[in-house]
Enzyme design. Structure first.
Site, mmCIF file in Angstrom:
data_model
loop_
_atom_site.group_PDB
_atom_site.id
_atom_site.type_symbol
_atom_site.label_atom_id
_atom_site.label_comp_id
_atom_site.label_asym_id
_atom_site.label_seq_id
_atom_site.Cartn_x
_atom_site.Cartn_y
_atom_site.Cartn_z
ATOM 1 N N LYS A 7 0.839 -1.204 0.000
ATOM 2 C CA LYS A 7 0.000 0.000 0.000
ATOM 3 C C LYS A 7 0.874 1.253 0.000
ATOM 4 O O LYS A 7 0.712 2.142 -0.842
ATOM 5 C CB LYS A 7 -0.929 0.009 1.223
ATOM 6 N N ASP A 34 -6.266 0.603 0.537
ATOM 7 C CA ASP A 34 -6.361 1.004 1.945
ATOM 8 C C ASP A 34 -7.729 0.557 2.459
ATOM 9 O O ASP A 34 -8.440 -0.178 1.775
ATOM 10 C CB ASP A 34 -6.130 2.520 2.096
#
Ligand code: SF4
Length: 290
Positions: A189, A208
């Site tokens: 991420k 996310d």
């Protein structure tokens, strides 16, 4: 009949010479009738050959189209509506360099962007570059990042990443995903945020908490594990949309598609969203889509 003309009589032999008898065999012959029914050959009924049916007159088959949530036209419609809703959005974390974005992204784990943006301006004044962070011990950083939560781990990650960048990458944040992933505290991420937002490189899709939740609600994935969600998304999204899609979904999650009580009544995606936890719906809801 004229006078003197005698009608033909049946022959005494029982044979009718010169008389053509047009016997149409239908179901059985005279010989057949003399045999017991069980021994008579079966005569096939006259076959009727069906006429060819033109495509125009052929009865139409009922087409049952199966709902496919990742059909290209549905995905395109979602992307189009996201574009209309959020035409120019980018990362909400305040930053002025790749290093600052990396630090802000590490600090944003389990926190909000607003919370991180409250902390980072003062942090970057105090420690203006990666070398300044690399010179710290993690405990020295803890008080500055305490309000973002999980501050001990985050301090270790930030200081560890700074040391590695200074020692192994000449003080420059690398722009290759394999190298970014070697930094402490950096998973896919964070690497995708830095690559996409700063370096404009689409190496993957940022997954996310918002992208995780909304991708499931929109049935773009059935997975629950972020790397698997990312794999699903890169398969169905055009590469040129990987970066923007994440930003748009993150904004959608902040503005309307909240984790609890999403504002479906105000959502432009409402009639193509079948999420099982919608708060208002004009379409059927799929209980697994959440
Ligand atoms: S309709 Fe509701 S659940 Fe679906 S995307 Fe919009 S806000 Fe989210």
């Amino acid at each position: 009949m004229p006078r003197g003309v005698v009608p033909r009589q049946p022959a005494r032999t029982g044979r009718q010479d010169k008389v053509k008898v047009n016997v149409q065999r239908t179901t059985s012959t005279a010989e057949d009738t003399r045999k017991p029914a069980s021994k008579r050959p079966t005569v096939a009924p006259k076959r009727t050959i069906p006429k060819p049916v033109s495509s125009k007159s052929a009865p139409k088959k009922t087409q049952v189209s199966k709902y496919n949530p990742i059909a290209p036209e549905r995905v395109q419609e979602i992307l189009k509506r996201l574009n209309d809703l959020y035409p120019e959005v980018t990362c909400a974390l305040t930053h002025a360099s790749a290093w600052e974005l990396l630090v802000a992204t590490i600090l944003s784990a389990q926190s909000t962007d607003v919370n991180v943006n409250r902390v980072t301006p003062e942090l970057f004044r105090k420690y203006p570059n990666v070398e300044a962070f690399a010179a710290l011990r993690p405990e020295q950083l803890e008080p500055d990042v305490r309000s973002t939560g999980f501050f001990r781990n985050k301090s270790k990650s930030v200081v560890g990443a700074a040391k590695k960048i200074v020692e192994e990458f000449g003080g420059q944040v690398p722009d290759a995903i394999e190298k970014l992933l070697t930094l402490p505290g950096v998973a896919r991420k964070t690497a995708n945020v830095v690559l996409g937002t700063w370096f404009k490189k689409a190496e993957g899709v940022v997954v996310d908490t918002h992208v995780h939740r909304i991708s499931r609600r929109l049935e773009l994935t059935k997975e629950n594990d972020p790397p698997k969600i990312e794999q699903d998304l890169v398969k169905i999204l055009p590469r040129e949309r990987w970066i923007l899609f994440s930003h748009q979904i993150i904004w959608h999650g902040r503005k309307l598609c909240f984790a609890r009580k999403p504002k479906c009544v105000d959502c432009a995606l409402e009639n193509i969203c079948h999420a099982g936890d919608k708060t208002w719906s004009t379409v059927d809801m799929h209980k697994n889509a959440q």
